[in-house]
Design a protein around this motif. Structure first.
Motif, PDB file in Angstrom:
ATOM      1  N   ALA A 202      -5.450  42.107 -55.207  1.00 54.27           N
ATOM      2  CA  ALA A 202      -4.325  42.238 -56.141  1.00 54.27           C
ATOM      3  C   ALA A 202      -4.661  43.222 -57.259  1.00 54.27           C
ATOM      4  CB  ALA A 202      -3.967  40.878 -56.733  1.00 54.27           C
TER       5      ALA A 202
ATOM      6  N   LYS B 282      -2.863  46.884 -57.942  1.00 50.48           N
ATOM      7  CA  LYS B 282      -2.224  47.192 -59.212  1.00 50.48           C
ATOM      8  C   LYS B 282      -2.862  48.394 -59.918  1.00 50.48           C
ATOM      9  CE  LYS B 282      -0.473  45.024 -63.364  1.00 50.48           C
ATOM     10  NZ  LYS B 282       0.948  44.944 -63.204  1.00 50.48           N
TER      11      LYS B 282
ATOM     12  N   THR C  58     -11.797  34.089 -65.613  1.00 51.06           N
ATOM     13  CA  THR C  58     -10.551  33.376 -65.335  1.00 51.06           C
ATOM     14  C   THR C  58     -10.849  31.988 -64.782  1.00 51.06           C
ATOM     15  OG1 THR C  58      -9.494  35.495 -64.875  1.00 51.06           O
ATOM     16  CG2 THR C  58      -8.327  33.532 -64.164  1.00 51.06           C
TER      17      THR C  58
ATOM     18  N   SER D 123       0.263  32.034 -59.146  1.00 48.61           N
ATOM     19  CA  SER D 123       0.764  33.172 -59.914  1.00 48.61           C
ATOM     20  C   SER D 123       0.162  33.225 -61.321  1.00 48.61           C
ATOM     21  CB  SER D 123       2.290  33.155 -59.995  1.00 48.61           C
ATOM     22  OG  SER D 123       2.738  32.020 -60.705  1.00 48.61           O
ATOM     23  N   ARG D 124      -0.002  32.070 -61.934  1.00 45.75           N
ATOM     24  CA  ARG D 124      -0.592  32.022 -63.282  1.00 45.75           C
ATOM     25  C   ARG D 124      -2.063  32.468 -63.238  1.00 45.75           C
ATOM     26  NH1 ARG D 124      -1.396  26.849 -67.214  1.00 45.75           N
ATOM     27  NH2 ARG D 124      -2.077  28.027 -69.017  1.00 45.75           N
TER      28      ARG D 124
ATOM     29  N   PHE E 195      -3.519  34.451 -60.969  1.00 44.69           N
ATOM     30  CA  PHE E 195      -3.596  35.881 -60.676  1.00 44.69           C
ATOM     31  C   PHE E 195      -3.216  36.705 -61.900  1.00 44.69           C
ATOM     32  CE2 PHE E 195      -4.474  34.535 -56.591  1.00 44.69           C
ATOM     33  CZ  PHE E 195      -4.584  35.571 -55.674  1.00 44.69           C
ATOM     34  N   LYS E 196      -2.169  36.277 -62.601  1.00 46.66           N
ATOM     35  CA  LYS E 196      -1.739  37.002 -63.800  1.00 46.66           C
ATOM     36  C   LYS E 196      -2.863  37.018 -64.840  1.00 46.66           C
ATOM     37  CE  LYS E 196       1.905  37.115 -67.267  1.00 46.66           C
ATOM     38  NZ  LYS E 196       3.130  36.486 -67.751  1.00 46.66           N
ATOM     39  N   ARG E 197      -3.511  35.886 -65.041  1.00 48.81           N
ATOM     40  CA  ARG E 197      -4.602  35.781 -66.016  1.00 48.81           C
ATOM     41  C   ARG E 197      -5.800  36.639 -65.588  1.00 48.81           C
ATOM     42  NH1 ARG E 197      -5.945  34.307 -71.208  1.00 48.81           N
ATOM     43  NH2 ARG E 197      -5.408  32.154 -71.084  1.00 48.81           N
TER      44      ARG E 197
ATOM     45  N   VAL F 175      -5.800  39.386 -63.711  1.00 55.06           N
ATOM     46  CA  VAL F 175      -5.467  40.798 -63.912  1.00 55.06           C
ATOM     47  C   VAL F 175      -5.501  41.137 -65.400  1.00 55.06           C
ATOM     48  CG1 VAL F 175      -3.608  42.501 -63.698  1.00 55.06           C
ATOM     49  CG2 VAL F 175      -4.176  41.024 -61.768  1.00 55.06           C
ATOM     50  N   MET F 176      -4.981  40.248 -66.229  1.00 53.36           N
ATOM     51  CA  MET F 176      -5.000  40.460 -67.675  1.00 53.36           C
ATOM     52  C   MET F 176      -6.444  40.518 -68.186  1.00 53.36           C
ATOM     53  SD  MET F 176      -2.629  38.459 -70.425  1.00 53.36           S
ATOM     54  CE  MET F 176      -3.556  36.949 -70.360  1.00 53.36           C
TER      55      MET F 176
END
Length: 78
Positions: free
Chosen positions: A22, A26, A43, A54-55, A57-59, A61-62
């Motif tokens: 992922a 991106k 993470t 989703s939470r 993966f978002k964290r 990447v952030m």
């Protein structure tokens, strides 16, 4: 239908592969594997219980973006 819940485990190689994929999707080759792995580990440490995919993966990447090394003026390309 609720979203899949995952356990944030640093030793889960399948989860690491998915998160790495992922990040590469991106950001391309902007970050090396060691940096992406550090973001993944951070993470996993952040979450102490099951979390939605989703939470997580978002964290991850952030964290990858926020924990990136600072680029010196000599390294900057315009």
């Amino acid at each position: 239908m609720s979203e899949e819940q995952i356990w944030p485990d640093k030793t889960d190689s399948d989860l690491w592969d998915e998160v790495r994929e992922a990040m590469v999707e991106k950001y391309g080759d902007r970050f090396d594997d060691a940096h992406m792995r550090k973001a993944f580990d951070l993470t996993c440490e952040h979450f102490e219980d099951y979390v939605s995919r989703s939470r997580f993966f978002k964290r991850a990447v952030m964290n990858c973006v926020w924990e990136r090394p600072i680029i010196s003026k000599e390294q900057q390309v315009y």
